[in-house]
Scaffold this motif. Structure first.
Motif, PDB file in Angstrom:
ATOM      1  N   GLN A 166       0.853  -1.189   0.000  1.00  0.00           N
ATOM      2  CA  GLN A 166       0.000   0.000   0.000  1.00  0.00           C
ATOM      3  C   GLN A 166       0.886   1.236   0.000  1.00  0.00           C
ATOM      4  OE1 GLN A 166      -3.764  -0.034   2.405  1.00  0.00           O
ATOM      5  NE2 GLN A 166      -2.602   1.404   3.639  1.00  0.00           N
ATOM      6  N   VAL A 167       0.693   2.114  -0.979  1.00  0.00           N
ATOM      7  CA  VAL A 167       1.528   3.307  -1.118  1.00  0.00           C
ATOM      8  C   VAL A 167       0.673   4.547  -0.856  1.00  0.00           C
ATOM      9  CG1 VAL A 167       3.113   4.588  -2.598  1.00  0.00           C
ATOM     10  CG2 VAL A 167       2.899   2.104  -2.856  1.00  0.00           C
ATOM     11  N   SER A 168       1.158   5.420   0.017  1.00  0.00           N
ATOM     12  CA  SER A 168       0.428   6.644   0.344  1.00  0.00           C
ATOM     13  C   SER A 168       1.409   7.804   0.449  1.00  0.00           C
ATOM     14  CB  SER A 168      -0.339   6.486   1.661  1.00  0.00           C
ATOM     15  OG  SER A 168       0.567   6.299   2.741  1.00  0.00           O
ATOM     16  N   HIS A 169       0.853   9.004   0.620  1.00  0.00           N
ATOM     17  CA  HIS A 169       1.652  10.215   0.789  1.00  0.00           C
ATOM     18  C   HIS A 169       2.702  10.338  -0.317  1.00  0.00           C
ATOM     19  CE1 HIS A 169      -0.319  10.028   4.650  1.00  0.00           C
ATOM     20  NE2 HIS A 169       0.112  11.218   4.951  1.00  0.00           N
ATOM     21  N   HIS A 172       5.915  17.372   5.228  1.00  0.00           N
ATOM     22  CA  HIS A 172       6.517  18.669   5.545  1.00  0.00           C
ATOM     23  C   HIS A 172       7.869  18.876   4.873  1.00  0.00           C
ATOM     24  CE1 HIS A 172       7.606  22.238   7.783  1.00  0.00           C
ATOM     25  NE2 HIS A 172       8.672  21.639   8.273  1.00  0.00           N
ATOM     26  N   LEU A 173       8.679  17.817   4.838  1.00  0.00           N
ATOM     27  CA  LEU A 173      10.071  17.977   4.406  1.00  0.00           C
ATOM     28  C   LEU A 173      10.315  17.619   2.945  1.00  0.00           C
ATOM     29  CD1 LEU A 173      11.947  16.481   7.496  1.00  0.00           C
ATOM     30  CD2 LEU A 173      11.672  18.887   6.898  1.00  0.00           C
ATOM     31  N   ALA A 181      -0.576  -3.923   3.179  1.00  0.00           N
ATOM     32  CA  ALA A 181      -2.028  -3.798   3.226  1.00  0.00           C
ATOM     33  C   ALA A 181      -2.591  -4.706   4.308  1.00  0.00           C
ATOM     34  CB  ALA A 181      -2.624  -4.173   1.863  1.00  0.00           C
ATOM     35  N   ARG A 182      -3.623  -4.240   4.978  1.00  0.00           N
ATOM     36  CA  ARG A 182      -4.351  -4.980   6.010  1.00  0.00           C
ATOM     37  C   ARG A 182      -3.492  -5.308   7.228  1.00  0.00           C
ATOM     38  NH1 ARG A 182      -5.604  -6.907   1.174  1.00  0.00           N
ATOM     39  NH2 ARG A 182      -4.180  -8.657   1.381  1.00  0.00           N
ATOM     40  N   ARG A 183      -2.417  -4.585   7.415  1.00  0.00           N
ATOM     41  CA  ARG A 183      -1.601  -4.764   8.625  1.00  0.00           C
ATOM     42  C   ARG A 183      -1.778  -3.545   9.526  1.00  0.00           C
ATOM     43  NH1 ARG A 183       5.036  -4.890   9.034  1.00  0.00           N
ATOM     44  NH2 ARG A 183       5.148  -5.054  11.303  1.00  0.00           N
ATOM     45  N   ALA A 184      -2.017  -3.779  10.806  1.00  0.00           N
ATOM     46  CA  ALA A 184      -2.173  -2.666  11.748  1.00  0.00           C
ATOM     47  C   ALA A 184      -0.871  -1.869  11.820  1.00  0.00           C
ATOM     48  CB  ALA A 184      -2.546  -3.192  13.134  1.00  0.00           C
ATOM     49  N   GLU A 185      -0.991  -0.560  11.752  1.00  0.00           N
ATOM     50  CA  GLU A 185       0.188   0.296  11.760  1.00  0.00           C
ATOM     51  C   GLU A 185       0.498   0.772  13.166  1.00  0.00           C
ATOM     52  OE1 GLU A 185      -0.438   3.555   9.159  1.00  0.00           O
ATOM     53  OE2 GLU A 185      -0.507   2.325   7.344  1.00  0.00           O
ATOM     54  N   PRO A 186       1.796   0.907  13.500  1.00  0.00           N
ATOM     55  CA  PRO A 186       2.143   1.524  14.789  1.00  0.00           C
ATOM     56  C   PRO A 186       1.714   2.981  14.797  1.00  0.00           C
ATOM     57  CG  PRO A 186       4.103   1.256  13.427  1.00  0.00           C
ATOM     58  CD  PRO A 186       2.989   0.543  12.716  1.00  0.00           C
ATOM     59  N   PRO A 187       1.130   3.466  15.885  1.00  0.00           N
ATOM     60  CA  PRO A 187       0.658   4.859  15.919  1.00  0.00           C
ATOM     61  C   PRO A 187       1.744   5.873  15.589  1.00  0.00           C
ATOM     62  CG  PRO A 187      -0.245   3.634  17.761  1.00  0.00           C
ATOM     63  CD  PRO A 187       0.757   2.731  17.106  1.00  0.00           C
ATOM     64  N   ALA A 188       3.005   5.560  15.955  1.00  0.00           N
ATOM     65  CA  ALA A 188       4.083   6.518  15.698  1.00  0.00           C
ATOM     66  C   ALA A 188       4.325   6.732  14.214  1.00  0.00           C
ATOM     67  CB  ALA A 188       5.380   6.048  16.376  1.00  0.00           C
ATOM     68  N   LEU A 189       3.735   5.882  13.362  1.00  0.00           N
ATOM     69  CA  LEU A 189       3.918   6.056  11.926  1.00  0.00           C
ATOM     70  C   LEU A 189       3.314   7.379  11.451  1.00  0.00           C
ATOM     71  CD1 LEU A 189       5.054   4.801   9.382  1.00  0.00           C
ATOM     72  CD2 LEU A 189       2.922   3.539   9.099  1.00  0.00           C
ATOM     73  N   ALA A 190       2.349   7.886  12.202  1.00  0.00           N
ATOM     74  CA  ALA A 190       1.752   9.187  11.836  1.00  0.00           C
ATOM     75  C   ALA A 190       2.808  10.292  11.858  1.00  0.00           C
ATOM     76  CB  ALA A 190       0.608   9.522  12.787  1.00  0.00           C
ATOM     77  N   ILE A 191       3.795  10.163  12.740  1.00  0.00           N
ATOM     78  CA  ILE A 191       4.863  11.157  12.826  1.00  0.00           C
ATOM     79  C   ILE A 191       5.685  11.145  11.545  1.00  0.00           C
ATOM     80  CG2 ILE A 191       6.899  11.877  14.144  1.00  0.00           C
ATOM     81  CD1 ILE A 191       5.627  10.298  16.533  1.00  0.00           C
ATOM     82  N   ARG A 246       4.675  10.172   8.578  1.00  0.00           N
ATOM     83  CA  ARG A 246       3.869  10.716   7.488  1.00  0.00           C
ATOM     84  C   ARG A 246       3.884  12.247   7.501  1.00  0.00           C
ATOM     85  NH1 ARG A 246       0.951   6.519   5.263  1.00  0.00           N
ATOM     86  NH2 ARG A 246       0.490   4.750   6.619  1.00  0.00           N
ATOM     87  N   LYS A 247       3.813  12.825   8.679  1.00  0.00           N
ATOM     88  CA  LYS A 247       3.837  14.288   8.783  1.00  0.00           C
ATOM     89  C   LYS A 247       5.168  14.836   8.290  1.00  0.00           C
ATOM     90  CE  LYS A 247       0.545  14.749  12.596  1.00  0.00           C
ATOM     91  NZ  LYS A 247       0.361  15.163  14.024  1.00  0.00           N
TER      92      LYS A 247
END
Length: 294
Positions: A158-161, A290-291, A273-283, A285-286
């Protein structure tokens, strides 16, 4: 038994009164009595002796109370840990970075985690896309930031951002090619060492379309390395010409070629795909949003 029943046991042991415990727990007294009775039936032993209006722990009840307190404390710690992890304040994140993303993201990611999320464990792996994808599929990594064009389409990825970044030929200030009055031909570039990270097939096709077969990376690149920071340093210290995303080497001088390169790298965050992501992954992505801009 349930954690709710264990909390009822603890409350009653502390107050000695069904009435006061029911009030503290926002229950009716009959509901609390049924909860304690069900727990006693499941454990096979009475937990309280009723002495007058007071409820006093039996010897078994004293042992049960100690274990109940430990179980409830452990459950509360687990819930707190989950909440902390959900907020990105604790946990583990394992990231694979390709050459370009590594140059732009690695230091800022480590700095951000050290300054703002010091209890999150961060593990960064650098490498080529194929090796990183293998590690992702084997669940040794949680996410990748790589050139999406180097990925083979697959239903499990799964590719995003996705961000596009412009590529360029770059040299140090004072380089002989930097003195040219106008756009230069690729033949002039070939007079000097050419450095790059491994390039995707799409970039290779673009180079050949623009400048001919001699511009294929296997023919023209004399300095190939997966660490773009090393190549940037070489370009700063020598007459080597660097092919890379422009933003990875802001201190170098961009060459104007004829025809213009007009090539981009398309980077994205890759997860399973369909794998739970660690919450810190949001950092992560940001930081990408940003960079990884021009």
């Amino acid at each position: 038994m349930t954690l709710v029943q264990l909390r009822h046991l603890i409350s009653l042991a502390e107050t000695g009164s069904f009435t006061r415990s029911a009030q503290a727990l926002f229950l009716t007294q009959p509901a609390l009595s049924r909860s304690i009775r069900a727990l006693e039936e499941e454990l096979g032993q009475p937990l309280f002796d009723r002495i007058g209006r007071r409820s006093v722990l039996t010897p078994f009840g004293m042992e049960a109370l100690q274990r109940a307190r430990q179980l409830v404390a452990d459950a509360d710690d687990l819930a707190s840990s989950g909440q902390q992890m959900e907020a990105g304040r604790t946990g583990v994140i394992r990231v694979g970075l390709g050459a370009g993303p590594g140059a732009m993201l690695m230091t800022p990611l480590l700095r951000t985690m050290a300054q703002s999320h010091p209890k999150v464990h961060v593990d960064i792996t650098r490498g080529d896309t194929d090796r990183l994808v293998t590690a992702l599929r084997e669940r040794e990594l949680d996410a990748l930031v790589v050139d999406a064009r180097a990925l083979l389409p697959a239903p499990d990825l799964q590719v995003s951002h996705i961000v596009e970044m412009r590529g360029a030929f770059m040299v140090r200030e004072g380089h002989p090619l930097a003195q040219a009055k106008g756009p230069i031909r690729f033949a002039a570039v070939r007079q000097f060492p050419i450095a790059s990270t491994p390039l995707s097939d799409e970039v290779a096709r673009t180079l050949v379309e623009r400048y001919g077969a001699e511009a294929h990376p296997t023919a023209c690149v004399t300095l190939r390395c997966g660490e773009i920071s090393s190549l940037v340093q070489v370009a700063q210290d020598s007459d080597a010409v660097l092919i890379a995303i422009r933003a990875a080497a802001p201190d170098l001088v961009e060459l104007a070629l004829k025809p213009a390169l007009n090539a981009t790298a398309r980077f994205g965050v890759v997860t399973l795909a369909r794998r739970a992501e660690p919450p810190a992954l949001a950092i992560l992505r940001k930081l990408v949003a940003h960079l990884m801009t021009e």
